[in-house]
Design an enzyme around this catalytic site. Structure first.
Site, short mmCIF file in Angstrom:
data_model
loop_
_atom_site.label_atom_id
_atom_site.label_comp_id
_atom_site.label_asym_id
_atom_site.label_seq_id
_atom_site.Cartn_x
_atom_site.Cartn_y
_atom_site.Cartn_z
N LYS A 131 43.33 44.93 38.13
CA LYS A 131 41.99 45.58 38.11
C LYS A 131 42.09 47.01 38.97
O LYS A 131 42.44 47.01 40.19
CB LYS A 131 40.83 44.84 38.58
CG LYS A 131 39.37 45.50 38.63
CD LYS A 131 38.62 44.55 39.31
CE LYS A 131 37.11 45.35 39.28
NZ LYS A 131 36.12 44.25 39.70
N LYS A 150 41.99 45.65 33.45
CA LYS A 150 40.75 46.28 33.51
C LYS A 150 40.82 47.58 34.37
O LYS A 150 41.57 47.66 35.17
CB LYS A 150 39.62 45.37 34.07
CG LYS A 150 38.37 46.17 34.51
CD LYS A 150 37.52 45.10 35.15
CE LYS A 150 36.36 45.53 35.59
NZ LYS A 150 35.40 45.13 36.45
C1 PBG Z 1 32.37 43.46 40.27
C2 PBG Z 1 32.81 44.14 38.93
C3 PBG Z 1 32.89 45.33 38.54
C4 PBG Z 1 32.88 45.28 37.08
C5 PBG Z 1 33.18 43.89 36.71
N1 PBG Z 1 33.00 43.00 37.76
C6 PBG Z 1 32.39 46.44 39.09
C7 PBG Z 1 33.40 47.17 40.32
O1 PBG Z 1 34.44 46.46 40.60
O2 PBG Z 1 32.90 48.09 40.88
C8 PBG Z 1 32.99 46.31 36.30
C9 PBG Z 1 32.72 46.21 34.83
C10 PBG Z 1 32.30 47.40 34.02
O3 PBG Z 1 32.45 48.62 34.54
O4 PBG Z 1 31.89 47.25 32.79
N2 PBG Z 1 33.40 43.49 41.13
ZN ZN Z 2 33.07 42.99 43.35
#
Ligand code: PBG
Ligand code: ZN
Length: 324
Positions: free
Chosen positions: A192, A245
């Site tokens: 991520k 992601k």
């Molecule tokens: C929480 C999380 C996030 C997303 C999914 N779980 C946001 C972040 O890390 O700030 C992003 C999903 C999206 O942008 O559609 N940790």
């Molecule tokens: Zn988070």
């Protein structure tokens, strides 16, 4: 001798025979935002067509999801009360625990996945426990166990830790197994990145950090070798599915994981990727439906077996129509 490559493009029949990638509704996971409260159906301004629902109205959405043949959802909770540790996330009466029970008893055919993180539950919006203005990895692991156990007791099918804490998958696997939940799957948000494409999600989930950013835990977008290390760690710790992601700016990483690992690969087509297509579509600048399908296809072609996408319903409508 060089082939005449156009021969295989001559008619739709031939093209269909030689097509290498095909999207299926079964590939999709649809994200749902569930807010604590009553009678809420609130459109997210930066994500047209996506809503926050309270539990008493969530059936409106779920009926549609099921009718379209979508079989998996991932849940994000927006609690009424936040605190420094995000303790609402492990309350047995917390919004996600209630949602899991409701959905599993009313829609038993759905695969219910819970996002596991703290940013929606902490008053500072970071993904764990703070110590000296940074998220403390090992203190956060202690709370991760509590959150996952609460979700498991509520009946969740799969958990998806998204906070990028080291050893999260290992700790979660241990906590689940120790409590008799060996059958619950773990989808790691293995790779991520610290991405600006999450902007609209943070409006949707009310989870923007109140100071700083997430660069000490999420990955640097510049790094590719590190993605392999992150994925390997999740494999070693017992993940069932690996995720990349965001998806679109990271198609190379999806392919790297597909080529290097045997586990199923998921990709998260994130909020900003959705919003850009919607914005251009609403302006009449692109053919929105075609760009949507091409985008999803590209993610699958890159190597994703599973696509988490806000487009799931719209894409399912098109795929179902093509089937008839
Ligand atoms: C929480 C999380 C996030 C997303 C999914 N779980 C946001 C972040 O890390 O700030 C992003 C999903 C999206 O942008 O559609 N940790
Ligand atoms: Zn988070």
């Amino acid at each position: 001798m060089a082939e005449r490559l156009r021969d295989n493009r001559k008619t739709e029949e031939i093209r269909a025979k030689v097509r290498e990638t095909e999207l299926q509704v079964a590939n999709f996971i649809y994200p749902l935002f569930i807010e604590e409260g009553d009678n809420i159906k609130k459109e997210i301004v930066s994500m047209p067509g996506i809503y926050r629902y309270s539990l008493d109205r969530i059936n409106e959405e779920l009926d549609e999801v099921v009718a379209l043949g979508i079989k998996s959802i991932i849940l994000f909770g927006i609690p009424l009360n936040k605190d420094a540790d995000g303790s609402e996330s492990w309350n047995d009466e917390g919004i996600i625990q209630k949602a899991i029970r409701h959905i599993k008893s009313n829609y038993p055919s759905l695969l219910v996945i819970a996002d596991v993180c703290f940013c929606e539950y902490t008053d500072h919006g970071h993904c764990g426990v703070l110590c000296d203005h940074d998220v403390d990895n090992d203190l956060t692991l202690v709370n991760l166990r509590k959150q996952v156990l609460a979700q498991a007791k509520a009946g969740v099918d799969m958990v998806a830790p998204s906070g990028m804490m080291d050893f999260a998958v290992k700790e979660i696997r241990d906590e689940l197994d120790k409590n008799g939940f060996e059958k619950i799957l773990i989808m790691g948000y293995s790779v991520k990145y610290c991405s600006s494409y999450y902007g609209p999600f943070r409006d949707a989930a009310d989870s923007a950090p109140s100071f700083g950013d997430r660069r000490t835990y999420q990955m640097d977008p510049a790094n590719r070798n590190e993605a392999i290390k992150e994925a390997q760690a999740d494999v070693d710790e017992g993940a069932d599915i690996l995720m990349v992601k965001p998806a679109l700016s990271y198609l190379d990483i999806i392919r790297d994981l597909k080529n290097n690992f045997d586990l199923p690969i998921a990709a998260y087509n994130v909020s900003g990727e959705y919003s850009m297509v919607k914005a251009a579509g609403n302006n009449g600048w692109i053919d929105e439906q075609k760009v949507m399908m091409e985008t999803l296809l590209s993610i699958k072609r890159a190597g994703a077996d599973i696509i988490i996408t806000y487009f799931a319903k719209e894409a399912a409508k098109i795929l179902n129509k093509n089937e008839q």
